[in-house]
Design a protein around this motif. Structure first.
Motif, mmCIF file in Angstrom:
data_model
loop_
_atom_site.group_PDB
_atom_site.id
_atom_site.type_symbol
_atom_site.label_atom_id
_atom_site.label_comp_id
_atom_site.label_asym_id
_atom_site.label_seq_id
_atom_site.Cartn_x
_atom_site.Cartn_y
_atom_site.Cartn_z
ATOM 1 N N LEU A 176 0.844 -1.198 0.000
ATOM 2 C CA LEU A 176 0.000 0.000 0.000
ATOM 3 C C LEU A 176 0.881 1.251 0.000
ATOM 4 O O LEU A 176 0.672 2.197 -0.775
ATOM 5 C CB LEU A 176 -0.880 -0.024 1.259
ATOM 6 N N HIS A 177 1.877 1.226 0.861
ATOM 7 C CA HIS A 177 2.798 2.349 0.981
ATOM 8 C C HIS A 177 3.558 2.586 -0.328
ATOM 9 O O HIS A 177 3.721 3.717 -0.788
ATOM 10 C CB HIS A 177 3.778 2.063 2.118
ATOM 11 N N ARG A 178 3.972 1.494 -0.921
ATOM 12 C CA ARG A 178 4.710 1.554 -2.182
ATOM 13 C C ARG A 178 3.856 2.255 -3.244
ATOM 14 O O ARG A 178 4.336 3.157 -3.947
ATOM 15 C CB ARG A 178 5.020 0.113 -2.600
ATOM 16 N N ALA A 179 2.600 1.853 -3.324
ATOM 17 C CA ALA A 179 1.696 2.445 -4.323
ATOM 18 C C ALA A 179 1.548 3.942 -4.064
ATOM 19 O O ALA A 179 1.568 4.758 -4.995
ATOM 20 C CB ALA A 179 0.346 1.741 -4.275
ATOM 21 N N ARG A 180 1.401 4.307 -2.785
ATOM 22 C CA ARG A 180 1.240 5.730 -2.463
ATOM 23 C C ARG A 180 2.508 6.525 -2.759
ATOM 24 O O ARG A 180 2.452 7.676 -3.188
ATOM 25 C CB ARG A 180 0.846 5.887 -0.988
ATOM 26 N N LEU A 181 3.656 5.880 -2.539
ATOM 27 C CA LEU A 181 4.923 6.555 -2.837
ATOM 28 C C LEU A 181 5.077 6.788 -4.337
ATOM 29 O O LEU A 181 5.475 7.872 -4.778
ATOM 30 C CB LEU A 181 6.113 5.713 -2.348
ATOM 31 N N ILE A 182 4.762 5.760 -5.118
ATOM 32 C CA ILE A 182 4.887 5.902 -6.577
ATOM 33 C C ILE A 182 4.010 7.061 -7.050
ATOM 34 O O ILE A 182 4.461 7.925 -7.816
ATOM 35 C CB ILE A 182 4.511 4.585 -7.294
ATOM 36 N N GLN A 183 2.794 7.073 -6.535
ATOM 37 C CA GLN A 183 1.869 8.143 -6.910
ATOM 38 C C GLN A 183 2.457 9.520 -6.565
ATOM 39 O O GLN A 183 2.484 10.434 -7.392
ATOM 40 C CB GLN A 183 0.554 7.935 -6.156
ATOM 41 N N TYR A 184 2.986 9.621 -5.350
ATOM 42 C CA TYR A 184 3.548 10.887 -4.879
ATOM 43 C C TYR A 184 4.752 11.309 -5.722
ATOM 44 O O TYR A 184 4.847 12.438 -6.184
ATOM 45 C CB TYR A 184 3.943 10.757 -3.400
ATOM 46 N N PHE A 185 5.674 10.374 -5.926
ATOM 47 C CA PHE A 185 6.890 10.730 -6.675
ATOM 48 C C PHE A 185 6.577 11.018 -8.145
ATOM 49 O O PHE A 185 7.249 11.823 -8.775
ATOM 50 C CB PHE A 185 7.961 9.640 -6.539
ATOM 51 N N GLU A 186 5.566 10.353 -8.680
ATOM 52 C CA GLU A 186 5.161 10.660 -10.056
ATOM 53 C C GLU A 186 4.704 12.111 -10.174
ATOM 54 O O GLU A 186 5.017 12.796 -11.142
ATOM 55 C CB GLU A 186 4.029 9.724 -10.506
ATOM 56 N N GLN A 187 3.997 12.548 -9.133
ATOM 57 C CA GLN A 187 3.531 13.938 -9.137
ATOM 58 C C GLN A 187 4.699 14.920 -9.080
ATOM 59 O O GLN A 187 4.567 16.070 -9.454
ATOM 60 C CB GLN A 187 2.594 14.190 -7.944
ATOM 61 N N HIS A 188 5.836 14.450 -8.529
ATOM 62 C CA HIS A 188 6.998 15.335 -8.393
ATOM 63 C C HIS A 188 8.164 14.868 -9.253
ATOM 64 O O HIS A 188 9.320 15.081 -8.905
ATOM 65 C CB HIS A 188 7.446 15.397 -6.923
ATOM 66 N N LEU A 200 11.871 4.565 -9.496
ATOM 67 C CA LEU A 200 10.497 4.987 -9.203
ATOM 68 C C LEU A 200 9.511 3.820 -9.243
ATOM 69 O O LEU A 200 8.691 3.662 -8.353
ATOM 70 C CB LEU A 200 10.094 6.097 -10.188
ATOM 71 N N HIS A 201 9.617 3.004 -10.298
ATOM 72 C CA HIS A 201 8.630 1.934 -10.438
ATOM 73 C C HIS A 201 9.145 0.580 -9.968
ATOM 74 O O HIS A 201 8.380 -0.367 -9.852
ATOM 75 C CB HIS A 201 8.147 1.844 -11.884
ATOM 76 N N THR A 202 10.453 0.493 -9.694
ATOM 77 C CA THR A 202 10.966 -0.809 -9.275
ATOM 78 C C THR A 202 11.156 -0.863 -7.764
ATOM 79 O O THR A 202 10.839 -1.856 -7.122
ATOM 80 C CB THR A 202 12.325 -1.102 -9.954
ATOM 81 N N ASN A 203 11.671 0.221 -7.183
ATOM 82 C CA ASN A 203 11.969 0.191 -5.746
ATOM 83 C C ASN A 203 11.832 1.585 -5.135
ATOM 84 O O ASN A 203 12.814 2.169 -4.667
ATOM 85 C CB ASN A 203 13.394 -0.353 -5.550
ATOM 86 N N PRO A 204 10.608 2.125 -5.125
ATOM 87 C CA PRO A 204 10.430 3.513 -4.681
ATOM 88 C C PRO A 204 10.846 3.742 -3.228
ATOM 89 O O PRO A 204 11.255 4.842 -2.868
ATOM 90 C CB PRO A 204 8.926 3.755 -4.862
ATOM 91 N N GLY A 217 14.077 17.709 0.451
ATOM 92 C CA GLY A 217 12.787 18.372 0.615
ATOM 93 C C GLY A 217 11.637 17.485 0.173
ATOM 94 O O GLY A 217 10.686 17.248 0.939
ATOM 95 N N ILE A 218 11.770 16.935 -0.997
ATOM 96 C CA ILE A 218 10.677 16.129 -1.551
ATOM 97 C C ILE A 218 10.514 14.820 -0.756
ATOM 98 O O ILE A 218 9.409 14.326 -0.562
ATOM 99 C CB ILE A 218 10.884 15.915 -3.072
ATOM 100 N N ILE A 219 11.639 14.310 -0.235
ATOM 101 C CA ILE A 219 11.556 13.095 0.584
ATOM 102 C C ILE A 219 10.868 13.402 1.920
ATOM 103 O O ILE A 219 10.038 12.631 2.408
ATOM 104 C CB ILE A 219 12.966 12.506 0.812
ATOM 105 N N GLU A 220 11.191 14.561 2.459
ATOM 106 C CA GLU A 220 10.621 14.963 3.747
ATOM 107 C C GLU A 220 9.094 14.978 3.704
ATOM 108 O O GLU A 220 8.423 14.568 4.649
ATOM 109 C CB GLU A 220 11.170 16.362 4.124
ATOM 110 N N SER A 221 8.542 15.426 2.604
ATOM 111 C CA SER A 221 7.070 15.541 2.517
ATOM 112 C C SER A 221 6.398 14.296 1.943
ATOM 113 O O SER A 221 5.184 14.290 1.753
ATOM 114 C CB SER A 221 6.682 16.740 1.656
ATOM 115 N N ALA A 222 7.169 13.265 1.643
ATOM 116 C CA ALA A 222 6.571 12.050 1.064
ATOM 117 C C ALA A 222 5.663 11.358 2.081
ATOM 118 O O ALA A 222 5.839 11.536 3.293
ATOM 119 C CB ALA A 222 7.685 11.114 0.612
ATOM 120 N N PRO A 223 4.716 10.540 1.610
ATOM 121 C CA PRO A 223 3.840 9.805 2.536
ATOM 122 C C PRO A 223 4.673 8.954 3.494
ATOM 123 O O PRO A 223 5.711 8.419 3.103
ATOM 124 C CB PRO A 223 3.022 8.907 1.612
#
Ligand code: ATP
Ligand code: MG
Length: 422
Positions: A176-188, A200-204, A217-223
């Protein structure tokens, strides 16, 4: 003159002026592991490449770029020098069915190999001591592993280590977390560096472990995984914390702790110091409940850690720990043919009585032999010449203090030195 052959870059010789520190470390480790009932397992240094690819994970630094992999040209097998110990340990446990009947507390130690850029605290051949508790669901054993580390630091005279703990949840919450991370990083995606884009898609999850300051910065705000955590993992993590508090082991919760290997779930932890520069992690581990099954065994939970011996030794010295060195008790200097026979007998007698004894070899004047006695670090010189043989006595001369030399028989040498030791 022939061309000089040198050691391979990043692979160090450990010379006598350092090896006594390693021996002290190993003695302490053995004593410590016995206190907790962990038993030694020794596996080969080379394994089938597939073992590490399957266990550590294809999209990890180790498998992507750090492994010493080569083809055995005699049968075309792909082999790899072990980059870590857990995979081999689990392979052996499965192969020999060690978990049949009872769980196992095991440890290993020895060289590991990773093709990294050599620098202080980072080598291509380095050494680990690893401790694995297999067949235990935890969190009691997770706490035991961490608490035993805390004791070891005391035994080694190491202070100021920081403990970071985190949790990765179970397989479902990770997915679940992986899916949310991919979504988040795709947005950024525009803000991602090359490594992160590739992962991004193999080991987010590994993106969270990025050392690139531009990514902070972007890691700090990730889910955060804690928001996706399953109930059982949450209770597991809470209980672990409770057990640590009860034992007075301080920790910081780091929910961004991602280990460099794929097989971890639930508990992860690292012991970190600020005193060694960039290479500050001296010990790291966690739970790997899926690994045994992944390697072909019957599913069983497990937890473990590995520590870097070079970094721990450096830290011991940094902490001002005086590492005891073992010197000979006596150095025997002697001259003359009949004298030599007596000197040999004397040396073997003293060794039989438990003394550490160097018998001078190679002849030379008394004066030059005495210089060697002094350089050996021995506490006493024993001098044997014609007069001594005739009297069946030896002259004993303290080398490290200002007392007088004396003529005594060998039994008295033993008594004198044993008295000195107490
Ligand atoms: P790092 O983040 O420093 O690369 P890692 O996460 O790759 O460490 P692990 O695989 O967890 O390290 O190994 C456990 C311990 O082994 C590390 O904490 C460290 O003390 C030691 N270690 C790992 N790689 C090296 C190396 N190349 N040289 C010396 N020690 C090492
Ligand atoms: Mg590494």
């Amino acid at each position: 003159m022939s061309k000089v052959v040198k050691a391979i870059r990043g692979m160090n010789d450990i010379l006598p002026d350092q090896s006594y520190q390693w021996e002290h470390f190993e003695r302490t480790i053995n004593q410590w592991l016995a206190m907790y009932g962990y038993r030694n397992i020794r596996t080969p240094i080379v394994e089938q490449t597939d073992l590490f690819v399957r266990s550590i994970g294809e999209v990890t630094d180790i498998v992507e770029k750090e492994m010493y992999t080569f083809v055995d040209h005699l049968n075309n097998d792909s082999l790899t020098l072990r980059p870590e110990g857990t995979a081999s340990c689990v392979r052996a446990v499965v192969e020999h069915n060690l978990l049949y009947g009872s769980p196992q507390r095991l440890y290993y130690s020895g060289p590991m190999f990773r093709h990294e850029r050599p620098q202080k605290g980072r080598y291509r051949q380095f050494h680990q001591v690893g401790v694995e508790a297999l067949g235990y669901p935890g969190p009691d054993v997770d706490a035991e592993l961490i608490i035993m580390c805390a004791r070891l630091w005391k035994m080694l005279g190491i202070t100021g280590l920081r403990l970071e703990i985190g949790t990765l949840g179970n397989v479902e919450s990770r997915a679940l977390h992986r899916a949310r991370l991919i979504q988040y990083f795709e947005q950024h995606e525009a803000a991602l560096d090359e490594d992160a884009r590739r992962r991004l898609h193999t080991n987010p999850l590994r993106i969270l472990d990025s050392k690139n300051p531009k990514m902070h910065g972007i890691i700090e705000s990730a889910p955060k995984l804690i928001d996706d955590l399953d109930e059982e993992s949450r209770v597991h993590f809470e209980t672990l914390q409770h057990l640590l508090r009860e034992q007075g082991v301080n920790f910081e919760i780091n929910l961004r702790l991602v280990r460099g290997l794929d097989y971890y779930n639930r508990t992860v932890f690292e012991w970190v110091t600020d005193r060694l520069g960039a290479q500050g992690t001296v010990c790291a581990g966690g739970r790997y409940d899926g690994l045994i099954e992944q390697i072909g065994g019957k599913s069983a939970p497990a937890c473990g850690f590995a520590m870097g011996v070079e970094r721990l030794l450096a830290l011991m010295l940094e902490c001002g720990e005086e590492i005891p060195q073992s010197f000979p008790d006596v150095y025997i200097v002697h001259q003359g043919e009949t004298v030599t026979d007596y000197a040999w007998k004397a040396a073997e007698f003293l060794r039989h009585e438990g003394l550490k004894c160097i018998l001078h070899c190679g002849g030379g004047s008394f004066k030059s032999q005495m210089k060697k006695a002094d350089a050996s670090g021995a506490r006493h010189a024993i001098i044997i010449g014609d007069n001594e043989v005739q009297a069946q006595q030896v002259t004993i001369k303290p080398l490290r203090e200002a007392s007088e030399q004396a003529s005594v028989d060998l039994q008295a040498v033993v008594a004198l030195i044993s008295k000195d030791c107490n």
